[in-house]
Design a protein around this motif. Structure first.
Motif, PDB file in Angstrom:
ATOM      1  N   UNK A  83       0.943  -1.213   0.028  1.00 41.42           N
ATOM      2  CA  UNK A  83       0.020  -0.131  -0.147  1.00 41.42           C
ATOM      3  C   UNK A  83       0.907   1.118  -0.114  1.00 41.42           C
ATOM      4  N   UNK A  84       0.624   2.179  -0.908  1.00 38.65           N
ATOM      5  CA  UNK A  84       1.517   3.710  -0.862  1.00 38.65           C
ATOM      6  C   UNK A  84       0.307   4.729  -0.082  1.00 38.65           C
ATOM      7  N   UNK A  85       0.847   5.332   0.695  1.00 40.49           N
ATOM      8  CA  UNK A  85       0.214   6.390   1.480  1.00 40.49           C
ATOM      9  C   UNK A  85       0.901   7.760   1.280  1.00 40.49           C
ATOM     10  N   UNK A  86       0.226   8.648   1.055  1.00 40.77           N
ATOM     11  CA  UNK A  86       0.588  10.003   0.988  1.00 40.77           C
ATOM     12  C   UNK A  86       0.029  10.662   1.755  1.00 40.77           C
ATOM     13  N   UNK A  87       0.348  11.557   2.877  1.00 40.57           N
ATOM     14  CA  UNK A  87      -0.182  12.426   3.897  1.00 40.57           C
ATOM     15  C   UNK A  87       0.204  13.552   3.801  1.00 40.57           C
ATOM     16  N   UNK A  88      -0.826  14.675   3.412  1.00 43.40           N
ATOM     17  CA  UNK A  88      -0.192  15.890   3.602  1.00 43.40           C
ATOM     18  C   UNK A  88      -1.106  17.205   4.133  1.00 43.40           C
ATOM     19  N   UNK A  89      -0.434  18.074   4.860  1.00 45.61           N
ATOM     20  CA  UNK A  89      -1.142  19.137   5.549  1.00 45.61           C
ATOM     21  C   UNK A  89      -1.529  20.156   4.661  1.00 45.61           C
ATOM     22  N   UNK A  90      -2.690  20.935   4.942  1.00 42.96           N
ATOM     23  CA  UNK A  90      -3.073  22.039   3.985  1.00 42.96           C
ATOM     24  C   UNK A  90      -1.872  23.245   3.969  1.00 42.96           C
ATOM     25  N   UNK A 126       2.095   4.274 -12.424  1.00 41.57           N
ATOM     26  CA  UNK A 126       2.339   5.862 -12.387  1.00 41.57           C
ATOM     27  C   UNK A 126       2.109   6.487 -11.108  1.00 41.57           C
ATOM     28  N   UNK A 127       1.134   6.255 -10.553  1.00 36.72           N
ATOM     29  CA  UNK A 127       0.845   7.033  -9.023  1.00 36.72           C
ATOM     30  C   UNK A 127       1.959   6.439  -8.391  1.00 36.72           C
ATOM     31  N   UNK A 128       2.317   5.177  -8.165  1.00 37.84           N
ATOM     32  CA  UNK A 128       3.234   4.373  -7.365  1.00 37.84           C
ATOM     33  C   UNK A 128       4.594   5.033  -7.565  1.00 37.84           C
ATOM     34  N   UNK A 129       5.201   5.248  -8.760  1.00 38.05           N
ATOM     35  CA  UNK A 129       6.195   5.833  -8.953  1.00 38.05           C
ATOM     36  C   UNK A 129       6.226   7.247  -8.792  1.00 38.05           C
ATOM     37  N   UNK A 130       5.309   8.021  -8.548  1.00 38.14           N
ATOM     38  CA  UNK A 130       5.295   9.508  -8.165  1.00 38.14           C
ATOM     39  C   UNK A 130       5.412   9.341  -6.555  1.00 38.14           C
ATOM     40  N   UNK A 131       4.663   8.347  -5.997  1.00 32.57           N
ATOM     41  CA  UNK A 131       4.747   8.461  -4.787  1.00 32.57           C
ATOM     42  C   UNK A 131       6.169   7.939  -4.071  1.00 32.57           C
ATOM     43  N   UNK A 132       6.804   7.010  -4.667  1.00 33.91           N
ATOM     44  CA  UNK A 132       8.263   6.767  -4.732  1.00 33.91           C
ATOM     45  C   UNK A 132       9.262   7.838  -4.654  1.00 33.91           C
ATOM     46  N   UNK A 133       8.904   8.604  -5.863  1.00 35.90           N
ATOM     47  CA  UNK A 133       9.751  10.021  -5.988  1.00 35.90           C
ATOM     48  C   UNK A 133       9.748  10.974  -4.940  1.00 35.90           C
ATOM     49  N   UNK A 134       8.537  11.197  -4.184  1.00 37.76           N
ATOM     50  CA  UNK A 134       8.079  12.060  -3.255  1.00 37.76           C
ATOM     51  C   UNK A 134       8.903  11.436  -1.768  1.00 37.76           C
ATOM     52  N   UNK A 135       8.821  10.004  -1.967  1.00 35.64           N
ATOM     53  CA  UNK A 135       9.498   9.453  -0.913  1.00 35.64           C
ATOM     54  C   UNK A 135      10.907   9.871  -0.678  1.00 35.64           C
ATOM     55  N   UNK A 136      11.682   9.592  -1.831  1.00 41.80           N
ATOM     56  CA  UNK A 136      12.980   9.905  -1.823  1.00 41.80           C
ATOM     57  C   UNK A 136      13.354  11.164  -1.513  1.00 41.80           C
ATOM     58  N   UNK A 137      12.524  12.053  -2.069  1.00 36.96           N
ATOM     59  CA  UNK A 137      12.946  13.543  -2.211  1.00 36.96           C
ATOM     60  C   UNK A 137      12.561  14.302  -0.864  1.00 36.96           C
ATOM     61  N   UNK A 138      11.717  13.507  -0.087  1.00 37.96           N
ATOM     62  CA  UNK A 138      11.335  14.173   1.206  1.00 37.96           C
ATOM     63  C   UNK A 138      12.313  13.792   2.259  1.00 37.96           C
ATOM     64  N   UNK A 139      13.539  13.080   1.970  1.00 39.30           N
ATOM     65  CA  UNK A 139      14.420  12.214   2.957  1.00 39.30           C
ATOM     66  C   UNK A 139      15.800  12.952   2.562  1.00 39.30           C
ATOM     67  N   UNK A 140      16.565  12.869   3.502  1.00 40.91           N
ATOM     68  CA  UNK A 140      17.976  13.070   3.494  1.00 40.91           C
ATOM     69  C   UNK A 140      18.935  14.336   2.985  1.00 40.91           C
TER      70      UNK A 140
END
Length: 289
Positions: A83-90, A126-140
């Motif tokens: 399962x891919x989950x993206x949580x974001x605040x306003x 495609x959506x899963x790939x975009x989630x993976x990109x966000x995961x990588x770029x939001x860390x490190x």
């Protein structure tokens, strides 16, 4: 409360998780109950998702988008799950907006228009790939400007795809843009800029060169909320986010444009039933559990 990935959160308000087992579910469930937008994509397996009093079974290829007002819990996982989950605040979403990216992307999730969609294999990938990109770029990489821009671009690519998918699977004339939608988006654009300083609907009506009656009627017809309530919800969500931070209630009241701490406290309690201090204490209690 620890982050499900055990990474330092360099981008507060954005969280990406990939769930494969029950242990990971226990870590992410508390975040699904916070005031954040939630996007869940089932690539493999099945899960039971409880929302208020209802429980739904999400199967492979299903996508669900939950508004920030919807508290949810994953109560069970079946088979081998991915399962891919993206949580974001306003706050994160608005902070990521640049002048070159019009905030129309946020209209659909803000209105809570998304529901469940059954996607094909290509769309899921495609959506899963975009989630993976966000995961990588939001860390490190802590707040490096070029890196931030890549993260923002990836975030809006995700929202863009969501908007396209929703319009593709919901070919309903009621969701085609009309002048009312355009006026609403102008209001939306204006309110996100000025809501901390301007709390009167008259200001926004004057800014858009329309009457308060027309503005309120249009916002109500498009969003289901009155203009006054829309403004109120912006203030409340920002207040709740700030109360997560080590900032005094006095500083928060000033940042949100209230004349006094008492005025802010009365506003907050009138619409949430508890004071800002009590709300902050409830957050501390949850973090201890």
């Amino acid at each position: 409360m620890k982050h499900p990935h055990n990474h330092k959160d360099y981008f507060p308000g954005l969280q990406v998780s990939f769930l494969k087992n029950k242990k990971q579910v226990k870590k992410v469930n508390p975040f699904l109950q916070e005031n954040r937008f939630a996007l869940l994509l089932v690539r493999k397996g099945k899960i039971d998702l409880k929302m208020k009093s209802d429980t739904v079974l999400l199967q492979p290829g299903e996508l669900i988008f939950l508004s920030e007002e919807t508290s949810s819990t994953i109560t069970a996982i079946h088979d081998q799950t991915l399962i891919g989950i993206v949580l974001f605040s306003r706050r994160f979403a608005f902070g990521a907006i640049t002048k070159t990216i019009f905030p129309t992307f946020l209209i659909f999730p803000t209105l809570g228009c998304f529901s469940r969609l059954q996607l094909n294999t290509h769309e899921v990938s495609l959506l899963y790939l975009l989630m993976t990109l966000l995961d990588i770029k939001s860390k490190g990489h802590k707040y490096q400007q070029p890196h931030n821009q890549v993260l923002e671009l990836g975030f809006y690519m995700l929202l863009w795809e969501l908007r396209n998918l929703y319009r593709h699977y919901n070919r309903d004339e009621s969701f085609l843009y009309t002048m009312k939608h355009i006026w609403f988006m102008r209001f939306f654009d204006t309110i996100q800029i000025h809501y901390k300083e301007q709390h009167r609907i008259q200001f926004y009506a004057d800014k858009l060169h329309v009457s308060t009656r027309y503005l309120s009627k249009t916002v109500k017809e498009v969003s289901g909320k009155t203009a006054k309530r829309f403004l109120r919800d912006f203030l409340l969500q920002e207040a709740k986010m700030l109360l997560h931070d080590p900032v005094s209630v006095k500083a928060i009241s000033h940042a949100l444009g209230f004349n006094s701490v008492q005025h802010f406290s009365n506003f907050f309690k009138r619409h949430t039933t508890i004071s800002p201090t009590a709300f902050r204490e409830s957050l501390n209690d949850k973090s201890i559990l």
